[in-house]
Design an enzyme around this catalytic site. Structure first.
Site, PDB file in Angstrom:
ATOM      1  N   ASP A  37      48.906  -3.091 -35.179  1.00 52.11           N
ATOM      2  CA  ASP A  37      48.605  -3.803 -33.938  1.00 52.11           C
ATOM      3  C   ASP A  37      47.109  -3.741 -33.705  1.00 52.11           C
ATOM      4  OD1 ASP A  37      48.433  -4.679 -31.134  1.00 52.11           O
ATOM      5  OD2 ASP A  37      50.603  -4.396 -31.112  1.00 52.11           O
ATOM      6  N   ASP A  72      43.130  -6.458 -37.931  1.00 52.75           N
ATOM      7  CA  ASP A  72      43.429  -7.839 -37.568  1.00 52.75           C
ATOM      8  C   ASP A  72      44.397  -8.411 -38.595  1.00 52.75           C
ATOM      9  OD1 ASP A  72      43.480 -10.552 -37.032  1.00 52.75           O
ATOM     10  OD2 ASP A  72      41.306 -10.840 -37.207  1.00 52.75           O
ATOM     11  N   TYR A 168      50.301 -23.247 -29.839  1.00 54.09           N
ATOM     12  CA  TYR A 168      51.341 -22.251 -30.075  1.00 54.09           C
ATOM     13  C   TYR A 168      52.596 -22.900 -30.657  1.00 54.09           C
ATOM     14  CZ  TYR A 168      54.335 -18.214 -28.831  1.00 54.09           C
ATOM     15  OH  TYR A 168      55.198 -17.147 -28.849  1.00 54.09           O
ATOM     16  N   LYS A 172      54.207 -22.108 -34.291  1.00 52.70           N
ATOM     17  CA  LYS A 172      55.559 -21.573 -34.385  1.00 52.70           C
ATOM     18  C   LYS A 172      56.486 -22.504 -35.160  1.00 52.70           C
ATOM     19  CE  LYS A 172      55.147 -17.610 -32.273  1.00 52.70           C
ATOM     20  NZ  LYS A 172      55.275 -16.357 -33.036  1.00 52.70           N
ATOM     21  N   THR A 202      57.401 -10.196 -21.680  1.00 50.96           N
ATOM     22  CA  THR A 202      56.340  -9.459 -22.361  1.00 50.96           C
ATOM     23  C   THR A 202      54.999  -9.785 -21.718  1.00 50.96           C
ATOM     24  OG1 THR A 202      55.853 -11.196 -23.977  1.00 50.96           O
ATOM     25  CG2 THR A 202      57.644  -9.654 -24.515  1.00 50.96           C
TER      26      THR A 202
END
Length: 305
Positions: A37, A72, A168, A172, A202
């Site tokens: 992460d 990263d 996004y 995706k 989240t």
């Protein structure tokens, strides 16, 4: 005994949210973990090795085994390093789970090109960066019964067309295509590849304005904890899921869905080169009734009839 005893897994985006929930359940089921992460903000800026280190420490303190990495994930060197960490610490690799992602939401007419590039980079290149070295290693094993797993993360934003997330949604949907390609290419090496479209509360979803979110089914009340995504991922990571590959599954609250792969729903033909008027007539008569029924509340309800 756990369902993942001795299986070695890489999890990206492991420091918070869905990735952290997956990491905890994997550890409870006996997996040996490499947790990545960057620790950035929801938009991908900044960095902090702490979140990945904290989850790894939590797992180790409870008797599990985990190492952390704060690189990263869209850097291909990070992907190589994660595979090397798995082999160095545990001597093998069985599962790659690609959760890491960022949001930079704008309507398409207000979207800066750097925000397009950043989101595409983290999601698509971030998946590529871990998958390439992992499957190169699995190919060298020459073990068609290896029960190797790639578990990618897509989104309802791609499947249903979130209006404020063109970058996004594009990334995706690209992950769905990538997953299908992997499933077809890698079956001979004992690899399955599937994608999950999660629904959970989240840090990322908290940044999306209410009027830009894809609505849940009316009246449906669910526990939207990220913990509800982890059981499906844990099942897919185990050795009993060999039968499932190349598919997209949805997980939200207490529901798990199997999405249909794209398919032809109607065809029109001509005896020769198309006459424009004939084509228009056939499309209107044959395609419009079908098209009107595809996500009507999302698409056709916003367009003039």
């Amino acid at each position: 005994m756990g369902t993942l005893d001795g299986r070695v897994a890489i999890v990206t985006g492991a420091g918070r949210g869905i990735g952290a929930s997956i990491s905890r359940m994997f550890a409870q089921q006996g997996a040996l973990l490499v947790l990545n992460d960057l620790g950035s903000g929801p938009d991908g800026t900044g960095g902090d090795a702490g979140p990945a280190q904290d989850i790894a420490k939590e797992i180790n303190d409870l008797g599990g085994r985990a190492v952390s990495d704060g690189g990263d994930v869209a850097d291909t060197a990070t992907g190589r390093r994660l595979v090397e960490l798995a082999l160095e610490h545990y001597g093998r690799l069985d599962v790659v789970v690609n959760v890491a992602g960022i949001l930079r939401d704008r309507m398409i007419f207000n979207l800066p090109e750097e925000d397009w590039d950043a989101v595409i980079r983290v999601h698509l290149r971030g998946h590529f960066a871990t998958i390439k070295p992992a499957v190169a290693h699995w190919r060298e094993q020459r073990n068609p019964g290896g029960h190797y797993r790639i578990i990618n993360f897509t989104s309802d934003s791609a499947l249903q067309g979130s209006p404020g997330q063109p970058n996004y949604a594009a990334a995706k949907m690209g992950i769905i295509g990538l997953t299908a390609s992997l499933a077809n290419a890698l079956a001979r090496y004992g690899v399955t590849a599937n994608a999950i479209a999660p629904g959970a509360a989240t840090r990322l979803t908290a940044t999306v304005p209410d009027d830009k979110k894809i609505a849940d089914d009316p009246g449906r009340e669910q526990d939207m904890s990220p913990d509800n995504i982890a059981p499906l991922v844990t099942y897919l990571a185990g050795t009993e899921s060999d039968w499932l590959s190349g598919r997209t599954l949805g997980a939200a609250g207490y529901e798990v869905k199997l999405w249909n792969n794209p398919e032809v729903v109607e065809t029109v033909t001509s005896d020769g080169p198309w006459d424009l008027g004939d084509l228009a007539d056939k499309l209107t008569k044959s395609f419009r009734p079908k098209a009107d029924g595809l996500h009507p509340s999302i698409f056709m309800g916003q367009l003039p009839k």
